[in-house]
Design an enzyme around this catalytic site. Sequence first.
Site, mmCIF file in Angstrom:
data_model
loop_
_atom_site.group_PDB
_atom_site.id
_atom_site.type_symbol
_atom_site.label_atom_id
_atom_site.label_comp_id
_atom_site.label_asym_id
_atom_site.label_seq_id
_atom_site.Cartn_x
_atom_site.Cartn_y
_atom_site.Cartn_z
ATOM 1 N N HIS A 1 0.834 -1.209 0.000
ATOM 2 C CA HIS A 1 0.000 0.000 0.000
ATOM 3 C C HIS A 1 0.869 1.261 0.000
ATOM 4 C CE1 HIS A 1 -3.718 2.255 1.278
ATOM 5 N NE2 HIS A 1 -2.800 3.071 1.733
ATOM 6 N N GLU A 2 1.799 1.352 0.956
ATOM 7 C CA GLU A 2 2.627 2.552 1.070
ATOM 8 C C GLU A 2 3.568 2.698 -0.120
ATOM 9 O OE1 GLU A 2 1.684 4.613 3.096
ATOM 10 O OE2 GLU A 2 0.540 3.374 4.496
ATOM 11 N N HIS B 1 1.790 4.632 -2.785
ATOM 12 C CA HIS B 1 1.889 6.078 -2.562
ATOM 13 C C HIS B 1 3.244 6.606 -3.040
ATOM 14 C CE1 HIS B 1 -1.753 6.935 -0.386
ATOM 15 N NE2 HIS B 1 -1.506 6.079 0.585
ATOM 16 N N HIS C 1 3.659 6.683 -6.784
ATOM 17 C CA HIS C 1 2.850 7.766 -7.354
ATOM 18 C C HIS C 1 3.624 9.077 -7.251
ATOM 19 C CE1 HIS C 1 -1.473 9.673 -7.595
ATOM 20 N NE2 HIS C 1 -0.687 10.040 -8.580
#
Length: 602
Positions: free
Chosen positions: A387-388, A391, A394
């Site tokens: 998940h991180e 980020h 991105h």
Amino acid sequence: MTERKDAKESERWDLSAIYPDEECFRADAEKLRALIAAYPENRETMTKSGEGLFRALEKNTEIERLLSRLYEYASLSSDLDKGDNTALARLERIRNLENEAVAASYFLSPDLTELPEAELQRFFSEYPPLSAYRRQITLIRRYRSHMLKKSGEKLMAELQPALHSQSEIHSVFSNADLRFGTVRDENGERVRLTSATYIPLLMSEKREVRRAAFHTLYKTYRQFGNTFSALMNARIKEHATLSSLRKFPDGLTCSVFDDEVTPAVYHTLIDTVRKNLAPLFDYYDLRREVLGIDKVHLYDVYAPLIPDCDRSYTYPEAVEEVLETVSVLGEEYRRTLERGLKEKRWVDVYPGPGKRSGAYSAGCYDTEPYILLNFMGKLDDVSTLAHEAGHSMHTCLSNAANTPQDARYTIFVAEVASTVNELLFTRRRIRNAADKAEKLMLLNQLMETYKGTLYRQTMFAEFELAMHTLAETGEPLTAELLCARYYELVRAYFGPRVVCDRDIAYEWMRIPHFYTCFYVYKYATCISAASAIVKRIETEGDAYVPHYLEFLKAGGSLSPVESLRLAGVDPESPKTVEDAVADFSAAVREFRRLYREEKIAQ
């Protein structure tokens, strides 16, 4: 469990890459102070020529970049040891400089919005470098009808440090001052009930532990209903007042204006989810069946349906799991992430004394992305890393593709890339599960993700809208009124076959997100978008992936809606939400099928 102090150097942040020592940090802080002090000089020249406007915007960007670099260093350092008073003081000094920067540049937006359109177009023609700021200028000038007079804007800038304090008060009161007493754990031992231990206790296999934790927590909240309602009332009135001053018809319109969407997106989400509650009710029926209970109570909704996998992961194993997951996004994506995780020390991996709990991804245009973990070797920790890392990638791709002023993407799309990675990880593991037991555990994780992010956050969004609407029509937000409205919504979202214990009426008091107005709906819109993207990655493969990468690289150069459309997602369409509901429903059906097969086999 490995502790941070015992971790390899490669598994700890290298903050010296931002500032090698305190002297360099202080030198940049002084440089920033001088830039802020000199910035008002731009007021005389910024509306006289294209070059003058360019210089003002360039200086503003320079201030923002330096401030971001200083803030990241101070914030990251503090999060490694929340008890380090030197680090806390350093962070507070940077926050003070941030307030000074806002006050010094108060004139930028109002002066730019007052500039006649013909004059602005002449500036672009006469000074081509100004085009680098076309997107930023467009965003500022969107607020033309919402700007105050210059004296009002100056006052608003000076007031910023005194605003939005309710969130901090709520946090301190809930986490530091409230005492919830004790309950007996699974071993019959008395343990202290806190905000941090509440959810783990609700996940107990013993129903009496779950029931005791639930009722004990809300018994305490019930005593402070007037305090929490006064705090909520103050936050909503403040937001309503600021929205009115900005000439918005209501707080919702003001908030979504910042996201470059309309209130229709908010209402579409709520309306669509409301029409599709049947799969959620089916999920609670499944929960009743698996837990073997006559009625599902609200203290049963976190109880694990399937025991966690006994397997533990080393951090290097977790990295390989994540890299294998993202390989579907292309070799360049995978290679960039591999360098970040293995060579550039993006991640501070293990827990330690004083280290901030939880996980996040941070960083700015002039630093690497930084991921904070508290890795314990569980499957959830691997999912969190995925998940991180979403980020961070991105941010990395946006920074590489854009100028500083166009790189920062909005919160409206911030959870898309992270949720894409999380869903890709879980779905890959489901496909490759060693047996039915592992597949059931992973399907349970997938169901919980949709339930908690799509349905629960939409319920929060509906409650938040009701609160603001009541306040804006002059209705006092009493504890009695708020509890009644919240309980009514809970009954609607949990359905007729779940026992809605009355104590749940006080749950709104413990939700910190309500103090960041109209924020929670973005979780639901993001998982809907992410679900659509993952489906296309899995079905179309290499033919689709470049479209998704274009979305990541767009950063803030396009509006959130325009950037998502690069990935073939329409966040304004009910179908995007409906498709996410369909994915949740499919997971429920597959879990039920496998569970019954496994039960028969036993």
